[in-house]
Design a protein around this motif. Structure first.
Motif, PDB file in Angstrom:
ATOM      1  N   LEU A 111       0.809  -1.473  -0.189  1.00 47.91           N
ATOM      2  CA  LEU A 111       0.105   0.102  -0.065  1.00 47.91           C
ATOM      3  C   LEU A 111       0.378   1.913   0.154  1.00 47.91           C
ATOM      4  O   LEU A 111       2.304   1.369   0.262  1.00 47.91           O
ATOM      5  N   LEU A 112      -0.700   2.556   0.058  1.00 42.90           N
ATOM      6  CA  LEU A 112       1.026   3.626  -0.375  1.00 42.90           C
ATOM      7  C   LEU A 112       1.770   3.462   0.622  1.00 42.90           C
ATOM      8  O   LEU A 112       1.484   3.661   1.756  1.00 42.90           O
ATOM      9  N   ASP A 113       3.021   4.150   0.829  1.00 41.15           N
ATOM     10  CA  ASP A 113       4.426   4.235   1.959  1.00 41.15           C
ATOM     11  C   ASP A 113       4.545   5.679   2.148  1.00 41.15           C
ATOM     12  O   ASP A 113       4.329   6.244   1.833  1.00 41.15           O
ATOM     13  N   PRO A 114       3.801   5.543   3.608  1.00 34.30           N
ATOM     14  CA  PRO A 114       3.590   6.892   4.231  1.00 34.30           C
ATOM     15  C   PRO A 114       5.550   7.820   4.262  1.00 34.30           C
ATOM     16  O   PRO A 114       5.437   8.592   4.435  1.00 34.30           O
ATOM     17  N   LEU A 121       6.958  15.063  -0.509  1.00 34.39           N
ATOM     18  CA  LEU A 121       6.625  16.060  -0.548  1.00 34.39           C
ATOM     19  C   LEU A 121       7.328  17.431  -0.040  1.00 34.39           C
ATOM     20  O   LEU A 121       6.973  18.461  -0.144  1.00 34.39           O
ATOM     21  N   GLU A 122       8.537  17.133   0.157  1.00 34.75           N
ATOM     22  CA  GLU A 122       9.682  17.680   0.459  1.00 34.75           C
ATOM     23  C   GLU A 122       9.911  19.066  -0.506  1.00 34.75           C
ATOM     24  O   GLU A 122       9.915  20.011  -0.339  1.00 34.75           O
ATOM     25  N   ASP A 123       9.053  18.171  -1.630  1.00 37.55           N
ATOM     26  CA  ASP A 123      10.086  19.082  -3.094  1.00 37.55           C
ATOM     27  C   ASP A 123       8.760  19.857  -3.193  1.00 37.55           C
ATOM     28  O   ASP A 123       7.776  19.248  -3.937  1.00 37.55           O
ATOM     29  N   PRO A 124       8.984  20.887  -2.749  1.00 38.25           N
ATOM     30  CA  PRO A 124       7.697  21.842  -3.355  1.00 38.25           C
ATOM     31  C   PRO A 124       6.621  21.774  -4.397  1.00 38.25           C
ATOM     32  O   PRO A 124       5.213  21.977  -4.695  1.00 38.25           O
ATOM     33  N   PHE A 130      -4.154  16.580  -3.791  1.00 36.21           N
ATOM     34  CA  PHE A 130      -5.359  16.235  -3.037  1.00 36.21           C
ATOM     35  C   PHE A 130      -4.508  14.678  -3.167  1.00 36.21           C
ATOM     36  O   PHE A 130      -3.470  14.443  -3.820  1.00 36.21           O
ATOM     37  N   VAL A 131      -4.684  13.358  -1.989  1.00 36.04           N
ATOM     38  CA  VAL A 131      -4.531  11.886  -2.012  1.00 36.04           C
ATOM     39  C   VAL A 131      -5.582  11.108  -1.814  1.00 36.04           C
ATOM     40  O   VAL A 131      -6.236  11.537  -1.689  1.00 36.04           O
ATOM     41  N   VAL A 132      -4.931  10.237  -3.407  1.00 37.46           N
ATOM     42  CA  VAL A 132      -5.977   8.879  -2.796  1.00 37.46           C
ATOM     43  C   VAL A 132      -5.344   8.099  -3.007  1.00 37.46           C
ATOM     44  O   VAL A 132      -4.441   7.025  -3.243  1.00 37.46           O
ATOM     45  N   THR A 144      -3.174   6.992   9.875  1.00 38.51           N
ATOM     46  CA  THR A 144      -2.816   8.257  11.317  1.00 38.51           C
ATOM     47  C   THR A 144      -1.534   9.285  10.223  1.00 38.51           C
ATOM     48  O   THR A 144      -1.424  10.284  10.438  1.00 38.51           O
ATOM     49  N   ARG A 145      -1.024   8.238   9.581  1.00 35.24           N
ATOM     50  CA  ARG A 145       0.337   8.917   9.225  1.00 35.24           C
ATOM     51  C   ARG A 145      -0.312  10.096   8.326  1.00 35.24           C
ATOM     52  O   ARG A 145       0.382  11.433   7.806  1.00 35.24           O
ATOM     53  N   LEU A 146      -0.694   9.195   7.569  1.00 37.20           N
ATOM     54  CA  LEU A 146      -1.444  10.445   6.116  1.00 37.20           C
ATOM     55  C   LEU A 146      -2.569  11.206   6.443  1.00 37.20           C
ATOM     56  O   LEU A 146      -1.749  12.451   5.900  1.00 37.20           O
ATOM     57  N   GLY A 147      -3.370  11.298   7.775  1.00 34.90           N
ATOM     58  CA  GLY A 147      -3.837  12.147   7.793  1.00 34.90           C
ATOM     59  C   GLY A 147      -2.821  13.311   8.261  1.00 34.90           C
ATOM     60  O   GLY A 147      -3.306  14.950   8.315  1.00 34.90           O
ATOM     61  N   ALA A 148      -1.636  13.471   9.187  1.00 35.22           N
ATOM     62  CA  ALA A 148      -0.468  14.106   9.921  1.00 35.22           C
ATOM     63  C   ALA A 148       0.363  14.418   8.506  1.00 35.22           C
ATOM     64  O   ALA A 148      -0.061  15.958   8.692  1.00 35.22           O
ATOM     65  N   LEU A 149      -0.084  14.457   7.383  1.00 36.49           N
ATOM     66  CA  LEU A 149       0.519  15.061   6.197  1.00 36.49           C
ATOM     67  C   LEU A 149       0.064  15.776   5.911  1.00 36.49           C
ATOM     68  O   LEU A 149       0.123  16.978   5.341  1.00 36.49           O
TER      69      LEU A 149
END
Ligand SMILES: *Cc1c(COP(=O)(O)O)cnc(C)c1O
Length: 372
Positions: A111-114, A121-124, A130-132, A144-149
């Motif tokens: 699955l998606l690797d947080p 995401l460090e690259d502006p 949106f993230v799916v 949880t980690r996706l929500g924090a990001l």
């Protein structure tokens, strides 16, 4: 023994008389699209998932596309997802006007690797609107980690829950965490119609109201078109069938889980066979049971000789599909996704698969891998 990859006949045989009653009710009421049967199902499914709203639509692909549009996706907005999914995910994004970008998956969960997402995401220039996350195989992405990001970088989350009806993480069901989620009721999904169907779940009044309009030619009321919308409504009869099946879904999911656990126990510690692992906080609904082996094509052939059907989910990562060969992302490198695609094989799993059949599959897999 002959074991199909999936068998939908017994589920429907058990419910034949109730399904027939829905058919007769449809004939006699002559309400074919939308209406009371759709509203009843929407209420029941929203309550079952645990959201304020459920909006029934024509299929899971439309559910994702309309949800994304309702969340405000405009032409040119960046939308990030994974390449280990069914192409419906990226069709929906592209056709909603989104510019596709991909993040790699995790080795253990597929699955998606947080962590990979955090690095990206460090690259502006690559920060998405949106993230799916795709809850593939019946297990959930680390929300949880996706929500924090999402909080830190200000993107919205649309869950692809097409394979995850009833999956939970820390007690929260798939479809309740993002701003909205898309479900599919394609016949082979954990909850399937007797044809096509889908739904958007959300706690957001505005998203729900926009999807309601978009699915019905953008109408606020008959012949008052707020948007140029779509013909993407759920059929009354399919909604009726889904209402008959919904009360059985927990039981079917339990049965799938029990089969997955039996497979897990048998393959535990066997070299050369690595089942996909969900997070500990997850209760998976085992839509598919996927193992990683060195030579999946060879194993498939050997199993077929023993009467056992199997599948590949998915053999070609989406960013490498022919239809995307002109896109910049076609040449993108997603090392884990690409490696796993050449190693995966899905074994038979469905609620009516008998214990003796599961044992037969296990025996033949172990024998073929030389691990008996
Ligand atoms: C099935 C599926 C869809 C699309 O659903 P349809 O009802 O077939 O349109 C979307 N995403 C995933 C991951 C799926 O498995």
């Amino acid at each position: 023994m002959k074991i199909p990859f999936s068998d939908l006949v017994p589920i429907h045989r058990e419910l034949e008389s109730e399904l027939q009653a829905v058919f007769l009710k449809t004939c006699r009421s002559a309400g074919f699209v939308g209406g009371a049967m759709v509203e009843e199902f929407e209420k029941a499914f929203a309550a079952w998932v645990g959201t304020k709203h459920c909006v029934g639509v024509s299929n899971g692909t439309d559910a994702l596309r309309l949800a994304l549009m309702a969340m405000g996706c405009q032409r040119g907005d960046r939308v990030l997802t994974v390449a280990n999914t069914f192409i419906a995910t990226t069709e929906a994004i592209h056709q909603a006007g989104g510019v596709l970008d991909f993040v790699d998956v995790e080795e253990q969960t597929s699955l998606l690797d947080p962590k990979a997402l955090e690095r990206l995401l460090e690259d502006p220039a690559r920060r998405p609107k949106f993230v799916v996350p795709v809850h593939l195989y019946g297990q959930m992405v680390d929300m949880t980690r996706l929500g924090a990001l999402a909080e830190k970088y200000g993107f919205q989350i649309l869950e692809d829950a097409a394979q995850a009806h009833g999956a939970t993480q820390n007690g929260k069901r798939a479809g309740t965490i993002g701003r909205a989620a898309g479900f599919s009721f394609y016949p082979g999904k954990n909850l399937g119609a007797l044809g096509e169907g889908g739904a958007v779940t959300t706690n957001d009044d505005e998203v729900a109201s926009r999807v309601r309009m978009l699915r019905d030619h953008g109408q606020r009321e008959k012949y008052f078109h707020v948007y140029e919308g779509y013909n993407a409504r759920l059929h009354s009869m399919q909604a009726g069938f889904l209402s008959v099946k919904l009360p059985h879904l927990n039981g079917w999911n339990e049965r799938r889980r029990a089969i997955a656990q039996r497979y897990d126990a048998a393959f535990e510690g066997k070299d050369g066979i690595r089942p996909v692992r969900a997070y500990r906080e997850n209760v998976s609904v085992a839509h598919l049971y996927v193992i990683h082996v060195a030579d999946p094509r060879g194993l498939q052939k050997q199993l077929a000789e023993q009467g056992i059907a199997s599948g590949f989910h998915y053999p070609i990562p989406i960013h490498h599909q022919d239809c995307y060969r002109e896109e910049a992302f076609y040449r993108m490198s997603l090392p884990v996704t690409e490696k796993l695609a050449g190693q995966l094989l899905s074994l038979p799993i469905y609620p009516h698969l008998a214990e003796a059949e599961v044992d037969y599959v296990i025996e033949k897999v172990l024998a073929a891998q030389g691990r008996t």
